[in-house]
Design an enzyme around this catalytic site. Structure first.
Site, PDB file in Angstrom:
ATOM      1  N   HIS A  28       0.802  -1.233   0.000  1.00 15.02           N
ATOM      2  CA  HIS A  28       0.000   0.000   0.000  1.00 15.02           C
ATOM      3  C   HIS A  28       0.838   1.287   0.000  1.00 15.02           C
ATOM      4  CE1 HIS A  28       0.316   0.209   4.394  1.00 15.02           C
ATOM      5  NE2 HIS A  28      -0.575  -0.731   4.614  1.00 15.02           N
ATOM      6  N   HIS A  82      -5.234  -9.485  14.053  1.00 10.77           N
ATOM      7  CA  HIS A  82      -5.289  -8.215  13.321  1.00 10.77           C
ATOM      8  C   HIS A  82      -5.973  -8.498  11.990  1.00 10.77           C
ATOM      9  CE1 HIS A  82      -4.017  -4.737  11.133  1.00 10.77           C
ATOM     10  NE2 HIS A  82      -2.899  -5.215  10.646  1.00 10.77           N
ATOM     11  N   GLU A  84      -6.210  -6.825   9.051  1.00 14.36           N
ATOM     12  CA  GLU A  84      -5.787  -6.352   7.733  1.00 14.36           C
ATOM     13  C   GLU A  84      -5.635  -7.559   6.807  1.00 14.36           C
ATOM     14  OE1 GLU A  84      -2.492  -3.578   7.780  1.00 14.36           O
ATOM     15  OE2 GLU A  84      -2.971  -2.906   5.753  1.00 14.36           O
ATOM     16  N   ASP A  86      -3.688  -8.764   4.654  1.00 19.00           N
ATOM     17  CA  ASP A  86      -2.496  -9.607   4.494  1.00 19.00           C
ATOM     18  C   ASP A  86      -2.470 -10.726   5.531  1.00 19.00           C
ATOM     19  OD1 ASP A  86      -2.177  -7.393   6.195  1.00 19.00           O
ATOM     20  OD2 ASP A  86       0.002  -7.424   6.054  1.00 19.00           O
ATOM     21  N   HIS A 151      -1.240  -1.523  14.651  1.00 21.52           N
ATOM     22  CA  HIS A 151      -1.497  -0.206  14.104  1.00 21.52           C
ATOM     23  C   HIS A 151      -2.935  -0.052  13.611  1.00 21.52           C
ATOM     24  CE1 HIS A 151      -1.181  -1.227   9.613  1.00 21.52           C
ATOM     25  NE2 HIS A 151      -1.027  -2.374  10.232  1.00 21.52           N
ATOM     26  N   ASP A 170       1.772  -7.095  13.798  1.00 22.84           N
ATOM     27  CA  ASP A 170       2.683  -6.262  12.996  1.00 22.84           C
ATOM     28  C   ASP A 170       3.822  -5.624  13.817  1.00 22.84           C
ATOM     29  OD1 ASP A 170       1.437  -6.746  10.589  1.00 22.84           O
ATOM     30  OD2 ASP A 170       0.199  -4.958  10.652  1.00 22.84           O
ATOM     31  N   TYR A 198      10.107  -0.141   8.460  1.00 22.58           N
ATOM     32  CA  TYR A 198       8.750  -0.569   8.806  1.00 22.58           C
ATOM     33  C   TYR A 198       8.148   0.381   9.846  1.00 22.58           C
ATOM     34  CZ  TYR A 198       4.870  -3.687   9.644  1.00 22.58           C
ATOM     35  OH  TYR A 198       3.598  -4.204   9.732  1.00 22.58           O
ATOM     36  N   HIS A 231       5.361 -10.190  10.139  1.00 18.87           N
ATOM     37  CA  HIS A 231       6.205  -9.979   8.951  1.00 18.87           C
ATOM     38  C   HIS A 231       7.668 -10.088   9.354  1.00 18.87           C
ATOM     39  CE1 HIS A 231       2.840  -8.436   6.577  1.00 18.87           C
ATOM     40  NE2 HIS A 231       2.552  -7.590   7.545  1.00 18.87           N
TER      41      HIS A 231
HETATM   42 FE1  FEO Z   1      -1.309  -4.375   9.322  1.00 17.11          FE
HETATM   43 FE2  FEO Z   1       0.619  -6.741   8.257  1.00 17.11          FE
HETATM   44  O1  FEO Z   1      -0.951  -5.815   8.244  1.00 17.11           O
END
Ligand code: FEO
Length: 402
Positions: A28, A82, A84, A86, A151, A170, A198, A231
């Site tokens: 993004h 979370h 999101e 991904d 986040h 994250d 990051y 990640h």
């Molecule tokens: Fe906030 Fe890795 O997605």
């Protein structure tokens, strides 16, 4: 795929079952030159539990890795830390496939997941866990710690009390595709750079909350053997070092270095940028001169993290600043870096509005402007270049005085 994509054993009970995305370049708007991983984890206890899923595209890889340990149909619980996409993109398909007894998320996560998958009846049945609530898996106990706005509003940590194993979603992560399972196995310089990038691009706006979270972890006396992020590699040592980085990045104490960002049409604004840099150098302070033609906005965000000065240059084009500068300010403005000083400069041919627009953007970012913008008509002469040099030197003196 089952024969080629295997789980990686982390402890006697925890396995990594995520996916490595070697090719991702754009997250993004964030340039992920080194790719990323979408980490998911399997806990083997009486209640077999899957922590997070992966991006939809990698669903089969997730299933293959799980299958190398256990029949996915035997999974009892799924925890979504979370929502999101991904980490949740394949959640509806995974629920349909394995039919777990229960799926859990934070209270906000229940709502957020429902909004991501409207009308999905499996998602609508997800159960909420309480902040600091626990879930017994048999021998192991999970504790949930809400980390709102770190986040996302629904973010939470999951912690295995007996193993002191923190699934931090994250937080403490990085976009880094690697076969190294642990951060201490990877190149230290790359790990530091990517963790910082990051932070600068994902977590920076929530720095106040990061500081509170670090306090909370200390107050809770949370003992940690592993930090497994969503990640990049897992942390199994150096926790004080990582917390120290986060504390430094969250406080944003300005370092004695400057970042000069510019774009140019015919080289005049570039020449001014170079003169500013020479002035900074004359006072023994370092600066980076970054041309937007070759530097991505997300790399510039990383450079600005904890910098002391941000100096912006743009020529005027059709009464506006260069579009690359407008893109940068739109992006940086949202990330809200703090404690910067700087000024604007640029060349023009007719009217020279770029300086005014740059200064408006700098003010919006709460950059302390050290003096009026420097304008050069067409090509900077010696006097203008001297002014650029002097203003650079003035910035350097301010940084030295801190
Ligand atoms: Fe906030 Fe890795 O997605």
């Amino acid at each position: 795929m089952k024969e080629s994509f295997k789980a990686v054993k982390i402890t006697d009970t925890v396995y990594w079952v995520g996916a490595i995305d070697w090719t991702l370049q754009d997250f993004h708007g964030y340039l992920t030159k080194r790719g990323t991983t979408y980490n998911a984890y399997l806990i083997m206890d009486e209640k077999i539990t899957l922590i997070d899923t992966v991006k939809l595209k990698y669903k089969n890889e997730l299933i293959a890795r799980i299958s190398s340990v256990v029949d996915p149909g035997n999974i009892d619980y799924i925890i979504s830390n979370h929502s999101e996409m991904d980490h949740s993109g394949c959640l509806p398909e995974i629920i349909k496939l394995i039919k777990p007894e229960k799926v859990f998320a934070s209270k906000m996560g229940v709502k957020t997941l429902a909004a991501h998958f409207p009308g999905n009846t499996d998602i609508a049945e997800i159960s909420a866990v309480d902040d600091l609530g626990t879930l017994n898996l048999g021998k192991l106990t999970l504790k949930f710690i809400e980390t709102k706005m770190l986040h996302w509003p629904d973010s939470m940590f999951t912690y295995i009390e007996e193993e002191k194993f923190l699934f931090s979603q994250d937080a403490f992560g990085m976009h880094l595709a690697t076969n190294h399972m642990f951060a201490d196995e990877a190149d230290e310089g790359i790990v530091y750079y990517e963790a910082g990038k990051y932070y600068a691009n994902i977590l920076l706006p929530y720095s106040d909350r990061i500081l509170k979270l670090l306090e909370q972890v200390t107050e809770m006396k949370l003992e940690i053997n592993y930090i497994a992020t969503d990640h990049g590699p897992i942390w199994r040592k150096d926790f004080d070092k990582v917390f120290g980085w986060y504390s430094k990045w969250a406080v944003q104490k300005p370092e004695k270095r400057a970042v000069i960002v510019f774009d140019t049409m015919w080289g005049s604004t570039e020449l001014m940028a170079r003169a500013v840099s020479e002035g900074i150098k004359s006072e023994g302070i370092s600066s980076k001169v970054l041309h937007l033609a070759g530097n991505h906005r997300s790399d510039i965000a990383k450079e600005i993290l904890c910098a002391g000065a941000f100096i912006a240059g743009s020529p005027t084009i059709n009464n506006k600043m260069f579009p690359t500068m407008a893109d940068l300010f739109c992006y940086l403005g949202g990330l809200r870096p703090k404690n910067l000083i700087g000024f604007a400069f640029g060349s023009y041919g007719w009217s020279g509005e770029s300086i005014k627009h740059l200064e408006e953007e700098l003010k919006d970012m709460d950059v302390e402007i050290t003096g009026p913008g420097i304008k050069a008509k067409y090509v900077p002469d010696d006097e203008i270049l001297k002014e650029c040099f002097n203003r650079g030197a003035e910035i350097a003196k301010r940084l030295k005085a801190h």
